[in-house]
Design an enzyme around this catalytic site. Sequence first.
Site, short mmCIF file in Angstrom:
data_model
loop_
_atom_site.label_atom_id
_atom_site.label_comp_id
_atom_site.label_asym_id
_atom_site.label_seq_id
_atom_site.Cartn_x
_atom_site.Cartn_y
_atom_site.Cartn_z
N HIS A 241 0.64 -1.12 -0.14
CA HIS A 241 0.04 -0.01 0.07
C HIS A 241 0.96 1.13 0.03
O HIS A 241 0.74 1.99 -0.95
CB HIS A 241 -0.89 -0.01 1.35
CG HIS A 241 -1.59 -1.17 1.50
ND1 HIS A 241 -2.71 -1.33 1.00
CD2 HIS A 241 -1.35 -1.95 2.33
CE1 HIS A 241 -3.42 -2.72 1.29
NE2 HIS A 241 -2.70 -2.89 2.37
C1 BDR Z 1 -2.82 0.83 5.56
O1 BDR Z 1 -3.12 0.01 6.98
C2 BDR Z 1 -1.76 -0.31 7.48
O2 BDR Z 1 -2.02 -1.65 7.78
C3 BDR Z 1 -0.94 -0.34 6.20
O3 BDR Z 1 0.51 0.25 6.73
C4 BDR Z 1 -1.38 0.63 5.17
O4 BDR Z 1 -1.07 2.12 5.59
C5 BDR Z 1 -3.56 -0.44 4.64
O5 BDR Z 1 -4.93 -0.31 4.91
#
Ligand code: BDR
Length: 311
Positions: A241
């Site tokens: 992400h």
């Molecule tokens: C987001 O949530 C976190 O677990 C990850 O680092 C990312 O920023 C994804 O939903």
Amino acid sequence: ARKIIIDTDPGQDDAVAILLALASPEDIDLLGITAVAGNVPLALTQKNARIVCELAGKPDTRVFAGCDAPMHRKLVTAEHVHGKTGLDGPQMDDPKMPLQAQHGVDFIIETLRSEPTGTVTLCPIGPLTNIATAFEKAPDIIPRIQEIVLMGGGYFEGGNITPVAEFNIYVDPEAAKIVFDSGVPLVVMPLDVTHKALTTKARIDAFRAMGTKVGDMVAAWTDFFERFDMEKYGSEGAPLHDPCTIAYLIDPTLFTGRHINVEIETESELTLGMTVADWWRVTDRAPNALFIGDLDAEGFYALLADRLKRL
Ligand code: BDR
Ligand code: CA
């Protein structure tokens, strides 16, 4: 180079985002990193941010601790994705570089006041608590921000912490609402795009093949992080992400999206933290975000491999 502040809750994917920024000084001037409570509590996220800077060979990077809990709610964490430390996977030593004494929120305020108007970009890749708290404390900084490029939300993909909510927005929906309603130009990397940035085995092998400590660590992190999504969703890899935000700053042509209106749900228990994105422009609500929907995944991973090799 563009001046940015990364606001983060590392997290393996946050770690890769920080590394990508530190590896790209010609594009990115990282003024500082502010840690926030999110994937794991603040004591771990601020420590993890320093571990990552040391790994990159950049112990002079300034790391600040920000808010340890959402504005009006109890903290929800994500050890089920990131492990107990937030950076589970490889063996890691405690960082030696210091944590800055100043509060992360005050660093954000002071930086935006001292740098020329329109020259600082905020890059939040965790819950939006620090950013919204800074806006409440010092509304004068809001028009001074060049842009906010954040990871959060999801629309067609649904959610990853509830059926409709993405983790970063869900953890502090009131903070997200403040940011989305602020009028600052927003670029949003929702699950719709990050779920196309998958860490396949070949891509993880390419990190390992760098033959560097950074390559080994990134491979071990993405290996660990992958497990949850692959087991749960049956996808060929985990969504990486947070690095999408930094990649966008380096090469926006890798991404496509639409300027649309996005509102945050803060009241309904069922849909709390949902990013209601008017993708089809069915309302007359003014656009407030560039909502990204697609990326050139091969180009994204090529950029990552190319830059991380330098560290
Ligand atoms: C987001 O949530 C976190 O677990 C990850 O680092 C990312 O920023 C994804 O939903
Ligand atoms: Ca994150």
